[in-house]
Design a protein around this motif. Structure first.
Motif, PDB file in Angstrom:
ATOM      1  N   THR A 182       0.846  -1.186   0.000  1.00 52.68           N
ATOM      2  CA  THR A 182       0.000   0.000   0.000  1.00 52.68           C
ATOM      3  C   THR A 182       0.882   1.237   0.000  1.00 52.68           C
ATOM      4  O   THR A 182       0.669   2.172   0.756  1.00 52.68           O
ATOM      5  CB  THR A 182      -0.933   0.003   1.223  1.00 52.68           C
ATOM      6  N   ALA A 214      -2.207   7.758   1.873  1.00 51.97           N
ATOM      7  CA  ALA A 214      -3.645   7.842   1.657  1.00 51.97           C
ATOM      8  C   ALA A 214      -4.047   9.311   1.571  1.00 51.97           C
ATOM      9  O   ALA A 214      -3.474  10.162   2.269  1.00 51.97           O
ATOM     10  CB  ALA A 214      -4.392   7.151   2.794  1.00 51.97           C
ATOM     11  N   GLN A 228      -6.134   1.263   2.032  1.00 52.74           N
ATOM     12  CA  GLN A 228      -5.755   2.562   2.569  1.00 52.74           C
ATOM     13  C   GLN A 228      -6.991   3.228   3.167  1.00 52.74           C
ATOM     14  O   GLN A 228      -8.097   3.058   2.658  1.00 52.74           O
ATOM     15  CB  GLN A 228      -5.177   3.472   1.483  1.00 52.74           C
TER      16      GLN A 228
END
Length: 252
Positions: free
Chosen positions: A31, A35, A53
């Motif tokens: 990831t 975010a 996220q």
């Protein structure tokens, strides 16, 4: 006979390896990238995030908030949203919040299950919403509304509230996660490109962390190969059982 046993052992080992590959492939936990901490106000300005996220945003009650995330073939995404109402002043009535999910063609996708809309009383401190989509298919008929690989948009907004509460501050968080269904969601055919609005560069930018699979590799390939190996094993076994001593039938 020794050569037959050796060949049988090799084929059995290959069959075991193929069957082990038939299970769902573990999802990539990459990831990388931060975010988003804000949301868009339309489809065109939707904040991009990856699955797993948690995107956040501060807004005013009444705003339309948009995020986007990629979903690939064989996945069954679940979108969850939480609206924090604790920073708002005393509210004058109940509020109804709702999330909607759209595909790359901006077709609203129905939820298999989950609390897509919820009404909370004036004293509520937060509201939780969820929507689990149908499995994403690698290919579908043009007239169907099936989820297909590509970009998915999440829209969060309040749909009912007292006029006096319009514009009060809120904060929200949104997260998308998927269950990998493996070969159980496999279909014949695939899209030429994922449903990502814009150019080819846009598709690459909006791709999952491990890239688009577009459904070209599924468990069906594994089961087909395993079936061929097992058929070969059955042929070898049948030959070994019926060959006997190698003398012609009826010979003394």
């Amino acid at each position: 006979m020794r050569r037959t046993r050796l060949l049988t052992g090799v084929l059995l080992g290959a069959a075991t390896a193929l069957l082990a590959l038939a299970g769902p492939v573990a999802a990539d936990d990459d990831t990388s990238g931060k975010a988003p901490t804000e949301a868009g106000t339309s489809f065109r300005t939707a904040a991009q995030m990856q699955q797993d996220q948690k995107a956040t945003a501060s807004a005013s009650t009444g705003d339309y908030l948009y995020w986007s995330y990629p979903a690939d073939a064989g996945q069954r995404p679940t979108v969850r949203a939480t609206v924090d109402l604790s920073t708002a002043q005393a509210r004058h009535g109940a509020q109804t919040w709702r999330i909607d999910v759209y595909d790359g063609l901006r077709r609203r996708q129905s939820c298999m299950y989950g609390m897509q809309a919820r009404t909370v009383p004036a004293e509520a401190k937060s509201v939780d919403l969820a929507c689990t989509l149908r499995p994403v298919r690698a290919w579908s008929e043009a007239w169907a509304n099936d989820p297909l690989p590509g970009t998915y948009y999440v829209r969060l907004t309040v749909t009912s509230l007292a006029d006096a509460d319009l514009g009060q501050p809120v904060s929200a968080s949104v997260e998308a996660q998927s269950k990998d269904l493996g070969s159980s969601a496999a279909v014949d055919g695939k899209l030429s490109t994922p449903l990502v609005p814009g150019t080819t560069a846009s598709a690459e930018k909006a791709a999952p962390a491990d890239g688009w699979s577009s459904g070209w590799w599924t468990g069906r390939w594994v089961w087909t190969a395993a079936g061929a190996v097992l058929a070969a094993l059955a042929g070898i076994g049948g030959y070994a059982l019926t060959r006997g001593s190698g003398r012609p039938v009826g010979a003394p």
